[in-house]
Design an enzyme around this catalytic site. Structure first.
Site, PDB file in Angstrom:
ATOM      1  N   GLY A   2       0.435  -0.833  -0.322  1.00 41.37           N
ATOM      2  CA  GLY A   2      -0.292  -0.460  -0.158  1.00 41.37           C
ATOM      3  C   GLY A   2       0.849   1.604   0.184  1.00 41.37           C
ATOM      4  O   GLY A   2       0.620   2.012  -0.223  1.00 41.37           O
TER       5      GLY A   2
ATOM      6  N   GLN B 203      -7.350   2.231   5.004  1.00 42.96           N
ATOM      7  CA  GLN B 203      -9.034   1.895   6.642  1.00 42.96           C
ATOM      8  C   GLN B 203     -10.307   1.316   5.953  1.00 42.96           C
ATOM      9  O   GLN B 203     -11.071   0.903   6.867  1.00 42.96           O
ATOM     10  CB  GLN B 203      -8.435   2.660   7.218  1.00 42.96           C
ATOM     11  CG  GLN B 203      -7.649   3.102   8.173  1.00 42.96           C
ATOM     12  CD  GLN B 203      -7.017   2.026   8.013  1.00 42.96           C
ATOM     13  OE1 GLN B 203      -8.010   0.851   9.289  1.00 42.96           O
ATOM     14  NE2 GLN B 203      -5.697   1.398   8.720  1.00 42.96           N
TER      15      GLN B 203
ATOM     16  N   ALA C 148      -3.992  -4.756   0.978  1.00 41.77           N
ATOM     17  CA  ALA C 148      -5.110  -5.838   1.089  1.00 41.77           C
ATOM     18  C   ALA C 148      -4.950  -6.283   2.742  1.00 41.77           C
ATOM     19  O   ALA C 148      -5.671  -6.820   2.754  1.00 41.77           O
ATOM     20  CB  ALA C 148      -4.053  -6.693   0.059  1.00 41.77           C
ATOM     21  N   HIS C 149      -3.681  -6.261   3.375  1.00 46.33           N
ATOM     22  CA  HIS C 149      -3.295  -6.521   4.060  1.00 46.33           C
ATOM     23  C   HIS C 149      -4.117  -5.823   5.223  1.00 46.33           C
ATOM     24  O   HIS C 149      -4.152  -6.432   6.983  1.00 46.33           O
ATOM     25  CB  HIS C 149      -1.961  -6.723   5.107  1.00 46.33           C
ATOM     26  CG  HIS C 149      -1.316  -6.003   5.259  1.00 46.33           C
ATOM     27  ND1 HIS C 149      -1.142  -4.605   4.444  1.00 46.33           N
ATOM     28  CD2 HIS C 149      -1.250  -5.398   6.447  1.00 46.33           C
ATOM     29  CE1 HIS C 149      -0.527  -3.683   4.800  1.00 46.33           C
ATOM     30  NE2 HIS C 149      -0.715  -3.738   6.516  1.00 46.33           N
TER      31      HIS C 149
ATOM     32  N   CYS D  49       6.369   6.574  22.544  1.00 55.13           N
ATOM     33  CA  CYS D  49       7.832   5.276  23.483  1.00 55.13           C
ATOM     34  C   CYS D  49       6.894   4.259  22.687  1.00 55.13           C
ATOM     35  O   CYS D  49       7.960   3.728  23.403  1.00 55.13           O
ATOM     36  CB  CYS D  49       7.348   5.989  24.658  1.00 55.13           C
ATOM     37  SG  CYS D  49       5.469   5.481  25.429  1.00 55.13           S
TER      38      CYS D  49
END
Length: 478
Positions: A69, A177, A195-196, A322
């Site tokens: 992406g 998203q 795709a993931h 952090c």
């Protein structure tokens, strides 16, 4: 273990797994060859392209597959800007875009182009009117995500697309998203996805460039993927990605599942502030993705919080500095002006059991309390604007200012949330109208001290340079 980080990567869809295994046997050959194995691979690739095009709402010949992406974003931005070079070299993008867009914008600027970063409101949303005001004759491209990856806020893509079309400027939408939840509305010109994020395998990106959009691919080109993505196509992964997307679109229960997850997210949004003191839930409460919620906890180290939640059986993510391998807080949270300490992003995958959400709500208060106790947060401070006694060095007014006598807290060399905790301890030691000046060289303090003031109804009096780091001045109101 409850996996609550589907915004980073969704679990592989069962249909994708089956398609991947089948395509490893059938789609291994070169789809550019004319022999039987090549023709079979080409048929699989073409079918996957048709599926992806139907899912995002464009023509098959407008879709190319990329190795990720991120590469789809980089190729889309650079190609669109190059294609519009004669019109101008001005790029507009929101302040909360994914880092892939920001990196592409930085490369464009380094190459002599210009860019304008559009501000967002406290929910992370861009105003369409601000986009209209920023459009100029030399604008080459506008980039706007469909929904934010950290806080879930949906952007006014349809309105912005109409404005861009009227101005004759292409709009690139990062839809990574939102693609799992349906097509992106509006007359966008370019669209990218990964795709993931929707249950396909990693290593497959999608770039759609609608006909009529000026586009000049950059970098070395070859004959594959319309010259827009070089290299041998990973056909098994592409087929699996398309199969997962088709399964989501074809499932009549997808809409109902989205609403079910929205209800679970609403439960988290409502109950976390009741169960845990000093929590700020961020993002738009209504115009948002159905499965994602983000909140930040005062006086909590984000890394410690995520480790404790992991030990309790929950996989979540964070925008706290952090936890991201950098001392700089999330650019998304910074642009929104919200608290970054103890930041938690929960993004629920399809099929999340209601009981797992209830268990998360049961575990969270105990985990936050334990982390705060280790950091030495006074019990009285949780939920109260009054601070207990703490270590602060008494002094006169900071040099170069006209402040009333107050306290100076030296937090140099300490990382957030420690400077904020020390501020909270010190504020009760000055009278109403008095000041506490916090010395800090942690970049997160620039964001979190004003956010603490907003949450505690104290006055943030500003920042000034110091010999090391910066001096942040807070005036006590009550």
């Amino acid at each position: 273990m409850a996996y609550f980080d589907t915004a980073s990567a969704a679990p592989l869809h069962p249909v994708a797994r089956e398609a991947l295994l089948a395509a490893l046997d059938e789609g291994w050959a070169d789809p550019a060859r004319l022999y039987r194995e090549g023709r079979r691979a080409r048929m699989l690739l073409d079918a996957a392209r048709e599926t992806a095009a139907e899912a995002v709402g464009c023509r098959p010949d407008e879709v190319v597959f990329t190795p990720s992406g991120t590469q789809a974003v980089h190729a889309g931005v650079s190609g669109a800007l190059a294609g519009r070079r004669r019109a101008g070299r001005r790029l507009l993008h929101s302040a909360v875009e994914h880092s892939a867009v920001l990196h592409a914008a930085e490369a464009h600027e380094a190459g002599g182009g210009s860019r304008v970063e559009l501000a967002v409101d406290r929910t992370g949303r861009v105003a369409a009117g601000d986009v209209a005001a920023a459009l100029a004759p030399d604008t080459a491209l506008v980039c706007l995500q469909s929904a934010n990856h950290e806080v879930g806020t949906e952007q006014p893509v349809e309105e912005v697309a109409a404005l861009c079309r009227e101005a004759g400027v292409p709009l690139l939408v990062d839809a990574a998203q939102s693609v799992p939840w349906g097509p992106v509305p509006g007359a966008w010109s370019l669209l990218t996805a990964s795709a993931h994020k929707w249950g396909g395998p990693p290593g497959v990106g999608l770039l759609a460039v609608r006909k009529g959009t000026r586009f000049a691919p950059q970098g070395p080109r070859d004959e594959r993927e319309s010259g827009r993505s070089a290299g041998f196509e990973n056909i098994p992964a592409v087929v699996a990605a398309a199969a997962a997307l088709r399964a989501l679109r074809a499932d009549p229960g997808t809409g109902a599942e989205a609403e079910r997850l929205r209800g679970l997210v609403d439960r988290i949004r409502t109950r976390v502030p009741r169960l845990v003191a000093d929590v700020e839930v961020v993002g738009d409460p209504v115009r948002r993705l159905p499965h994602l919620v983000t909140f930040s906890c005062l006086y909590v180290d984000g890394e410690a919080l995520l480790h404790e939640l992991d030990r309790a059986g929950f996989s979540v993510s964070s925008g706290s500095s952090c936890t991201s391998g950098t001392l700089t807080p999330s650019h998304v949270l910074r642009a929104m002006g919200v608290l970054s300490e103890g930041n938690v992003r929960v993004s629920l995958p399809y099929g999340t059991p209601e009981a797992e959400v209830d268990r998360f709500l049961e575990v969270l208060p105990r985990v936050v309390r334990a982390v705060r106790e280790r950091l030495g947060v006074p019990a009285a401070e949780a939920g109260s604007p009054e601070a207990g006694a703490g270590s602060a060095e008494a002094s006169g007014a900071a040099s170069g200012t006209a402040e009333a006598p107050g306290l100076v807290v030296d937090s140099l060399g300490k990382r957030c949330p420690i400077p904020v905790i020390e501020l909270a301890k010190a504020i009760g030691e000055v009278p109403v109208g008095g000041t506490v000046t916090v010395l800090s060289d942690d970049e997160a303090a620039r964001q979190d001290i004003p956010a603490w003031c907003a949450m505690r109804d104290q006055e943030y009096a500003g920042e000034r340079a110091a010999e090391r780091g910066a001096a942040y001045v807070v005036r006590r109101r009550a």
